[in-house]
Design a protein around this motif. Structure first.
Motif, PDB file in Angstrom:
ATOM      1  N   ARG A  59      30.506  52.390  75.624  1.00 14.04           N
ATOM      2  CA  ARG A  59      31.341  52.620  76.808  1.00 14.04           C
ATOM      3  C   ARG A  59      31.502  54.120  77.086  1.00 14.04           C
ATOM      4  NH1 ARG A  59      35.003  49.043  78.932  1.00 14.04           N
ATOM      5  NH2 ARG A  59      35.107  47.870  76.955  1.00 14.04           N
ATOM      6  N   ALA A  60      31.722  54.887  76.024  1.00 16.66           N
ATOM      7  CA  ALA A  60      31.903  56.332  76.188  1.00 16.66           C
ATOM      8  C   ALA A  60      30.623  57.005  76.676  1.00 16.66           C
ATOM      9  CB  ALA A  60      32.351  56.942  74.862  1.00 16.66           C
ATOM     10  N   ALA A  61      29.474  56.541  76.208  1.00 17.94           N
ATOM     11  CA  ALA A  61      28.202  57.184  76.546  1.00 17.94           C
ATOM     12  C   ALA A  61      27.650  56.769  77.902  1.00 17.94           C
ATOM     13  CB  ALA A  61      27.169  56.883  75.460  1.00 17.94           C
ATOM     14  N   PHE A  62      27.890  55.506  78.285  1.00 18.87           N
ATOM     15  CA  PHE A  62      27.241  54.962  79.489  1.00 18.87           C
ATOM     16  C   PHE A  62      28.215  54.536  80.587  1.00 18.87           C
ATOM     17  CE2 PHE A  62      24.209  54.370  76.027  1.00 18.87           C
ATOM     18  CZ  PHE A  62      23.042  54.869  76.592  1.00 18.87           C
ATOM     19  N   GLY A  63      29.485  54.356  80.238  1.00 17.86           N
ATOM     20  CA  GLY A  63      30.455  53.954  81.243  1.00 17.86           C
ATOM     21  C   GLY A  63      30.747  52.464  81.227  1.00 17.86           C
ATOM     22  N   GLY A  65      30.374  50.323  83.440  1.00 13.23           N
ATOM     23  CA  GLY A  65      29.398  49.495  84.136  1.00 13.23           C
ATOM     24  C   GLY A  65      28.391  48.823  83.223  1.00 13.23           C
ATOM     25  N   PHE A  66      28.289  49.296  81.983  1.00 15.57           N
ATOM     26  CA  PHE A  66      27.345  48.697  81.043  1.00 15.57           C
ATOM     27  C   PHE A  66      28.026  47.753  80.054  1.00 15.57           C
ATOM     28  CE2 PHE A  66      25.052  52.198  82.803  1.00 15.57           C
ATOM     29  CZ  PHE A  66      23.755  51.720  82.900  1.00 15.57           C
ATOM     30  N   ILE A  67      29.307  47.473  80.304  1.00 20.10           N
ATOM     31  CA  ILE A  67      30.055  46.502  79.508  1.00 20.10           C
ATOM     32  C   ILE A  67      30.404  45.334  80.424  1.00 20.10           C
ATOM     33  CG2 ILE A  67      32.072  46.115  78.045  1.00 20.10           C
ATOM     34  CD1 ILE A  67      30.100  48.255  77.003  1.00 20.10           C
ATOM     35  N   ASP A  68      30.096  44.112  80.012  1.00 20.56           N
ATOM     36  CA  ASP A  68      30.322  42.969  80.898  1.00 20.56           C
ATOM     37  C   ASP A  68      31.784  42.525  80.884  1.00 20.56           C
ATOM     38  OD1 ASP A  68      30.727  41.320  78.658  1.00 20.56           O
ATOM     39  OD2 ASP A  68      28.694  40.503  78.701  1.00 20.56           O
ATOM     40  N   ALA A  69      32.082  41.483  81.678  1.00 21.34           N
ATOM     41  CA  ALA A  69      33.465  41.034  81.846  1.00 21.34           C
ATOM     42  C   ALA A  69      34.077  40.537  80.549  1.00 21.34           C
ATOM     43  CB  ALA A  69      33.520  39.930  82.908  1.00 21.34           C
ATOM     44  N   ALA A  70      33.237  40.084  79.621  1.00 23.53           N
ATOM     45  CA  ALA A  70      33.736  39.591  78.336  1.00 23.53           C
ATOM     46  C   ALA A  70      33.981  40.716  77.338  1.00 23.53           C
ATOM     47  CB  ALA A  70      32.755  38.580  77.749  1.00 23.53           C
ATOM     48  N   GLY A  71      33.531  41.923  77.669  1.00 27.45           N
ATOM     49  CA  GLY A  71      33.700  43.050  76.758  1.00 27.45           C
ATOM     50  C   GLY A  71      32.494  43.320  75.882  1.00 27.45           C
ATOM     51  N   ALA A  72      31.367  42.663  76.168  1.00 28.89           N
ATOM     52  CA  ALA A  72      30.130  42.858  75.412  1.00 28.89           C
ATOM     53  C   ALA A  72      29.187  43.775  76.188  1.00 28.89           C
ATOM     54  CB  ALA A  72      29.451  41.520  75.150  1.00 28.89           C
ATOM     55  N   ASP A  74      26.303  44.713  78.463  1.00 24.53           N
ATOM     56  CA  ASP A  74      25.545  44.056  79.530  1.00 24.53           C
ATOM     57  C   ASP A  74      24.070  44.300  79.228  1.00 24.53           C
ATOM     58  OD1 ASP A  74      24.177  43.366  81.879  1.00 24.53           O
ATOM     59  OD2 ASP A  74      25.918  43.811  83.133  1.00 24.53           O
ATOM     60  N   ARG A  75      23.468  43.370  78.516  1.00 25.46           N
ATOM     61  CA  ARG A  75      22.123  43.576  77.993  1.00 25.46           C
ATOM     62  C   ARG A  75      21.081  43.696  79.105  1.00 25.46           C
ATOM     63  NH1 ARG A  75      21.906  42.381  72.436  1.00 25.46           N
ATOM     64  NH2 ARG A  75      19.713  41.777  72.519  1.00 25.46           N
TER      65      ARG A  75
END
Length: 209
Positions: A59-63, A65-72, A74-75
């Motif tokens: 999250r810190a490196a990419f923001g 937007g790269f974490i999905d609604a479940a908190g995982a 976003d592959r």
């Protein structure tokens, strides 16, 4: 390795192959024969799942937007990013690889403690990261097939476009590179599951199962 050496610690065998090669199927067959199976992809999914150890740093490196609604992680979105941005790929690997390596080491130790004679480490990018594993493996098994078969298998199971599968294949080691690194090559092309199972039995017997 001598028989005396083998009696003192479990044999650790790397298992690899390109996407769609069938290595996971062979790994499951070896597990059914009594091997402990350590799945590097499963370890990676665990550290990038909701609440996984890699999520805060991703999250810190990419923001967000790269974490999905479940908190995982976003592959799908991350896959698109790293295929088009080599720097992003290196940043992601710098976050995830140390955590996955530690998870694999713990799973391997747990299997040894449980008394397994053979530990199979299913590592998709083993050849690409050979330096990380060279001193820890007693042998390498490569499952091989043609790119056309890889594409057909991946499309059948995931629905990805052929171009997307080809991009994944292009980002992996070549068939020649994998086979050159192998102690055992299983050519999983045009054979039945029964024939693949026969290969698994022969490999298991070679390693004392």
């Amino acid at each position: 390795m001598s028989c005396a050496d083998a009696s003192r610690h479990p044999l650790r065998v790397g298992l690899t192959g390109g996407i769609g090669s069938g290595k996971s199927t062979l790994g499951a067959m070896l597990r059914d024969r009594g091997a402990a199976l350590v799945d590097a992809d499963a370890c990676a999914r665990a550290v990038t799942a909701a609440g996984g150890a890699a999520i805060p740093a991703i999250r810190a490196a990419f923001g967000d937007g790269f974490i999905d609604a479940a908190g995982a992680l976003d592959r799908t979105r991350m896959r698109e990013r790293v295929f088009s941005d080599a720097g992003a790929k290196l940043r992601l690997e710098g976050i995830v690889h140390p955590l996955v390596t530690a998870s694999i080491a713990q799973a391997t130790q747990d299997a040894a403690t449980a008394g397994h004679h053979l530990i199979v480490l299913d590592i998709p990018l083993l050849v690409e990261s050979a330096a990380r594993w060279a001193s820890t493996l007693d042998a390498v098994i490569v499952v091989d097939c043609t790119p056309a078969t890889q594409i057909a298998r991946v499309q059948a199971r995931s629905g990805l476009a052929a171009e997307a599968v080809q991009a994944i294949i292009a980002a992996q080691a070549t068939r020649a590179e994998r086979c050159a690194a192998a102690d055992i090559v299983v050519f999983n092309e045009g054979i039945s599951l029964l024939e693949l199972h026969t290969n698994a039995e022969r490999i298991a017997a070679r390693f004392g199962l």
